[in-house]
Design an enzyme around this catalytic site. Structure first.
Site: not given
Ligand code: FAD
Length: 490
Positions: A298, A327, A362, A380, A403
């Site tokens: 990842w 947002w 995580n 974000w 994110w």
């Protein structure tokens, strides 16, 4: 995809004049591609690190991370001294001055070749182009190596030669490439013979920028401690990683991210240690060891993405239509999230862990990011910046990737209609509330039955703990509606 103009200048192994090794996010002497090349090419090597306090300040680099780098530089200086390589730390006001500072240093020390390892973020790549140009004026060679990933960005491609946008096929191809060209770990370089620099270079003051000292017991920076953390993880925890990695109350992950983020440890070293313990793990996708490797991949995936799509490191969402998302702007909600006072215990415990230790598990990063971007519908980027300002392992590629995944704006994003329920996540991953009780002292005495919804407890009034600042059920519906409307505008 990788910076071609820099790559072409890679060095031959012919001994030449004095070399400069420019350390950036690769603060180690073992398995450092650029250092290995510099010492092969010259017996006269100088090392440099450019510190940019104002830049760190403006870009909210966490004080704990700055302190971590400072402590690691002390160790690096000692290790380089053993190789007869002096380290100078040059402080500049601004990131834009880094290229000139390196050129000045190279010219003033009669350097013929500057070595470094590539950084893949957009600004860093621009800076390296500029550096190459400035050095070229003085006929000084510049070599930037691919070192930060196990497999170089640009080498893991679809059949059509395109970069992958989804993780699982990326991983499949990554493993194929890996099997084909197993990268080796560079040994520590030999001690330099008769290094002329040793005579003239005075020890420079270390970084003047001081911050509150990070928890040095928890995050030691000496070589032995880092090696031990890696090997202890592989020997004792990797086998159970797949079962324990999601439970924040268990110390089941490696906690190596801070070391990887500043390059005190390389991903290749992690892979080598894992394979030494589990030689067959590549063929056993159900094992704990493979599951850990999956996480290392990842890390690679997000690095490959920022190289293929530079806009990701330039504040852009991967999915263009998500720019239409409306947002919410609420300082009080953002503040409640940052301070760990949302009334959702698992979110608050995680946010308090982050502020106190500079690190977060995580699973909790996913839960808190989902809560900010979906429940509170806050951009974000506000979360991304807050994490960078707190994380000791703050890293643009992984943070941005995480994110954008949580906010459903990225490549391999969670679909926007999937919204984590913070109460259910808490019940599932911290069933008896031990993690919550560790970080939220107000909730220590709340019975297990109410630990995830303390406001339902009949003694809730006596707790100095807020009621939920938002109702999850309606917040979820609002988020889905807002994303749906944004998508309809395409
Ligand atoms: P382990 O579970 O032991 O994994 C080993 C290594 O694999 C880690 O050290 C890390 O380098 C890498 N890794 C693990 N998970 C991921 C992942 N999901 N994405 C990318 N790499 C991974 N990681 C950072 O290093 N820096 C960040 O700034 C960062 N921000 C994040 C923000 C969000 C919103 C999310 C969801 C994830 C973020 N991550 C970040 C990824 C991940 O949470 C951390 O790498 C991991 O928690 C570090 O703990 P560990 O070293 O014990 O990991």
């Amino acid at each position: 995809m990788v910076n071609q103009s820099l790559e072409k200048k890679e060095t031959s192994d012919t001994p030449e004049g004095a070399s400069l090794i420019w350390f950036r996010s690769d603060l180690r002497v073992v398995d450092n591609t650029a250092l290995a090349a510099a010492t092969r090419c010259s017996n006269n090597v100088l090392a440099a690190f450019i510190s940019t306090p104002m830049q760190w300040h403006e870009h909210n680099v966490a004080p704990m991370k700055v302190d971590f780098i400072r402590r690691r530089l002390d160790v690096l200086r000692e290790q380089l001294a053993e190789l007869s390589i002096p380290l100078v730390v040059v402080e500049v006001d601004d990131f834009d001055r880094e290229a000139q500072a390196i050129a000045d240093l190279a010219v003033s020390h009669n350097i013929s070749h500057v070595f470094c390892n590539q950084q893949y973020e957009w600004n860093e790549r621009q800076r390296d182009e500029l550096t190459a140009g400035l050095l070229d004026i003085h006929n000084i060679r510049f070599s930037a190596f691919d070192d930060d990933c196990i497999i170089t960005p640009g080498k893991v491609l679809t059949r059509n030669g395109q970069p992958f946008k989804v993780f699982t096929p990326f991983r499949r191809e990554w493993l194929e490439v890996y099997r084909f060209e197993v990268p080796s770990v560079h040994p520590k370089p030999e001690k330099q013979q008769a290094n002329g620099f040793m005579l003239d270079v005075q020890p420079e003051p270390m970084m003047s920028f001081t911050y509150p000292v990070a928890d040095s017991v928890h995050w030691p920076v000496d070589e032995e401690a880092i090696k031990q953390r890696l090997h202890m993880f592989c020997e004792e925890k990797a086998a159970l990683y797949h079962q324990q990695r999601d439970i924040p109350a268990i110390d089941g992950t490696s906690c190596l991210s801070p070391y990887l983020s500043i390059g005190a440890l390389s991903a290749r070293q992690c892979m080598a240690a894992l394979l030494a313990e589990f030689p067959q793990c590549l063929d056993d996708s159900k094992s704990g060891a493979f599951c850990w490797l999956n996480e290392i991949i990842w890390r690679e995936f997000y690095r490959h993405l920022i190289v293929a799509w530079p806009k990701l490191s330039r504040d852009q969402p991967f999915l263009g239509w998500t720019r239409n998302v409306v947002w919410q702007k609420s300082d009080s909600m953002l503040n409640a999230w940052q301070q760990g006072r949302t009334g959702y215990p698992i979110v608050d415990a995680a946010m308090r862990q982050l502020r106190q230790t500079g690190w977060m598990h995580n699973r909790l990063r996913m839960i808190t990011a989902s809560f900010l971007t979906k429940d509170l519908l806050i951009h974000w980027q506000a979360g991304e910046q807050w994490f960078m300002s707190q994380l000791i392992d703050g890293d643009l590629a992984s943070n941005n990737g995480g994110w954008q995944w949580a906010a459903s704006t990225g490549t391999d994003a969670q679909p926007y209609f999937r919204v984590f329920n913070p109460t259910v996540q808490g019940e599932r991953f911290d069933p008896d509330g031990s993690f919550i009780r560790t970080w939220i002292h107000e909730l220590r005495d709340v019975p297990d039955k109410y630990i995830h919804q303390p406001f339902l407890w009949d003694k809730a009034e006596s707790l100095n703990y807020p009621k939920p600042i938002i109702d999850h059920k309606s917040a979820r519906l609002r988020a889905i509606e807002v994303f749906k409307s944004a998508k309809a505008l395409i």
